[in-house]
Design a protein around this motif. Sequence first.
Motif, PDB file in Angstrom:
ATOM      1  N   PRO A 496       0.800  -1.241   0.000  1.00  0.00           N
ATOM      2  CA  PRO A 496       0.000   0.000   0.000  1.00  0.00           C
ATOM      3  C   PRO A 496       0.824   1.279   0.000  1.00  0.00           C
ATOM      4  O   PRO A 496       0.335   2.322  -0.427  1.00  0.00           O
ATOM      5  N   ASP A 497       2.063   1.234   0.477  1.00  0.00           N
ATOM      6  CA  ASP A 497       2.834   2.474   0.608  1.00  0.00           C
ATOM      7  C   ASP A 497       3.813   2.694  -0.547  1.00  0.00           C
ATOM      8  O   ASP A 497       4.656   3.590  -0.475  1.00  0.00           O
ATOM      9  N   ARG A 519      -6.554   2.137  -6.906  1.00  0.00           N
ATOM     10  CA  ARG A 519      -5.671   2.479  -5.794  1.00  0.00           C
ATOM     11  C   ARG A 519      -6.349   3.465  -4.833  1.00  0.00           C
ATOM     12  O   ARG A 519      -6.216   3.332  -3.606  1.00  0.00           O
ATOM     13  N   GLN A 522      -8.704   1.793  -2.632  1.00  0.00           N
ATOM     14  CA  GLN A 522      -8.009   1.006  -1.604  1.00  0.00           C
ATOM     15  C   GLN A 522      -7.259   1.882  -0.606  1.00  0.00           C
ATOM     16  O   GLN A 522      -6.535   1.374   0.248  1.00  0.00           O
ATOM     17  N   ARG A 524      -4.880   4.181  -1.328  1.00  0.00           N
ATOM     18  CA  ARG A 524      -3.483   4.429  -1.691  1.00  0.00           C
ATOM     19  C   ARG A 524      -3.387   5.771  -2.410  1.00  0.00           C
ATOM     20  O   ARG A 524      -4.002   5.959  -3.458  1.00  0.00           O
ATOM     21  N   THR A 525      -2.597   6.675  -1.845  1.00  0.00           N
ATOM     22  CA  THR A 525      -2.579   8.051  -2.355  1.00  0.00           C
ATOM     23  C   THR A 525      -1.296   8.434  -3.072  1.00  0.00           C
ATOM     24  O   THR A 525      -1.196   9.542  -3.588  1.00  0.00           O
ATOM     25  N   ASN A 527       0.042   8.551  -5.912  1.00  0.00           N
ATOM     26  CA  ASN A 527      -0.219   8.406  -7.344  1.00  0.00           C
ATOM     27  C   ASN A 527       0.228   9.655  -8.091  1.00  0.00           C
ATOM     28  O   ASN A 527      -0.285  10.749  -7.832  1.00  0.00           O
ATOM     29  N   CYS A 554      -5.340  12.833  -3.445  1.00  0.00           N
ATOM     30  CA  CYS A 554      -5.113  11.441  -3.872  1.00  0.00           C
ATOM     31  C   CYS A 554      -4.251  11.334  -5.118  1.00  0.00           C
ATOM     32  O   CYS A 554      -3.870  10.231  -5.511  1.00  0.00           O
TER      33      CYS A 554
END
Length: 668
Positions: A496-497, A519, A522, A524-525, A527, A554
Amino acid sequence: MPHWARPKGVTSGRRRKSEVGAVPAVWLAGLSCRFSVSVQGFPGRTPMPSPQLLVLFGSQTGTAQDVSERLGREARRRRLCCRVQALDSYPVVNLINEPLVIFVCATTGQGDPPDNMKNFWRFIFRKNLPSTSLCRMDFVVLGLGDSSYAKYNFVAKKLHRRLLQLGGSALLPMCLGDDQHELGPDAAIDPWLRDLWEKVLELCPVPRDLPVIPPGVPLPSRFALHFLREDPGTRSEEQRAASPGSQGPPSELQPFLAPVVANQRVTGPSHFQDVRLIDFDITGSGISFAAGDVVLIQPSNSAAHVQQFCQVLGLNPDQRFTLQPREPGVPCPPRLPQPCSVRHLVSRYLDIASVPRRSFFELLACLSAHELEREKLLEFSSAQGQEELHEYCSRPRRTILEVLCDFPHTAGAIPPDYLLDLIPAIRPRAFSIASSLLVHPSRLQILVAVVQYQTRLREPRRGLCSSWLASLDPGQGAARVPLWVRPGGLAFPETPDTPVIMVGPGTGVAPFRAAIQERVAQGRTGNILVFGCRLRDQDFYWEAEWRDLERKGCLTLVTAFSREQVGVPGNRGLGGGLQAQPRPSPTLQEQKVYVQHRLRELGPLVWELLDRQGACFYLAGNAKYMPADVSEALMSIFREEGGLSGPDAAAYLARLQRTLRFQTETWA
């Protein structure tokens, strides 16, 4: 007077485990090579017990398959037994028992093998295969590529080396066909084939009482069409072809007929290109996909073209028939229902909108009884006539249907039995999936650039699949599209990281929309999206969606509008507290700005993410120049920000590729 009679002058997915099974024990044990009576010209090799050879191909667009089928025909004319198969349909464990194999391989994207040889590719490069595995095999490799790409014929070259490493003996040096040559790949293939058949006939002598079948005499057709009088039923061929015969996800043999629920143009009305966002309903299909997967779509010919084809050939489109193979062991095309109508055959199977290859003219000449037309067809199919054929057909992109209209006497006399030998099958088209099931349940979306361009011919050239998709209007009635899903070439990190940097100019952004949606859903930022297009008010796909994700923290969005020489937008937040700090380019106002320029300006951030945070880098889009430009921009960053030398920067990039932290999905 027809044209030819006039004077001269005129896609992405989760990385899944290989489907190839364990290495067979006979390969692992190794094989003792044959050493016995010498054959003239091949000391230490035993003669083959019977005149037989195997042609295996890896083909993405059909060219390698066409060349392979040409080899099969030429072998049959020389009275040789010959099998022609796609590499992934051949039981690779049997390769150790093959005495003579011709490999015909295309190179796709950035040096990748075609889809129908990827399982074979993974198997043949296993490190635990013994070096004597193929010591019984003579082989040749014929490569098909484009010298304008950096990894020209990479697959053929690498396969040739690997076959030698495994003990195979090369009958001839590789043949490397170049699509950039003015005469195409045949410029290299024709002389190479003359040498090949000399070598093959030394190994496989044919009885003297079996003469070579001359080129002007047609070989028997592969199938016989038996026309029916009775009506076999009311259910359509489309329904029968798509009806599931067994449980499981849809596939090429059992596609899902997905309803089109939306078909929206997403480029401005004054933009030169029509780009569509098409939304399919996959409820009840059993289809599942993740970011990076691709959908394959089986297109159809237009009703107008089907009608014109049937008129030119004198066929009744409503006539039904059954197929019967002429040789034992030859299966009927699985995509054709039995019985089948002529309309279904022409609409959904025969690629009458494709540009014909030389083999088309060779067979058409054999079938022609019209003296003038036959003479011209023989010229087009000869080695000496390739330049004129290029001017008549390849350069203006003249289609099979248009050629048949130019040769009406020949077309009207084509025996229906030869239709499947003469005209290739329509190939499915792959599109990156542009949506996530986590955001759009029971939906599958794609971004389609409608292909249309002008040549010297009066009618514009149109892409078969994209034009067909664009014509489907759900507001005018039910529109269904045969489709199925497979893994693509992009695998996104599960941790996730891990930050991801995605570079997607134009429609190359499609797989990254699916990835970002997935992502973000879920949580997950990390991006970063680098998107490029011409004009922000014409082809800035999903601008509102990106801006909303920016506001929520995000997404970091970096844009390059190549026809607007503007500066880099202000700094934007990145999950984890990082800030994009672009370094301005002194020549920004003097050149078109592309994604590689933005990458260079973001050099400190890119180096920080890749070298210190273990980010993954993704690239999707046109394969010709952009991937090399982006790779050069990355190496420039590695030199300037990381202090690496030129060789070390190249090695760093290679390591990212090897560890799947730099992945590409490109197309021609």
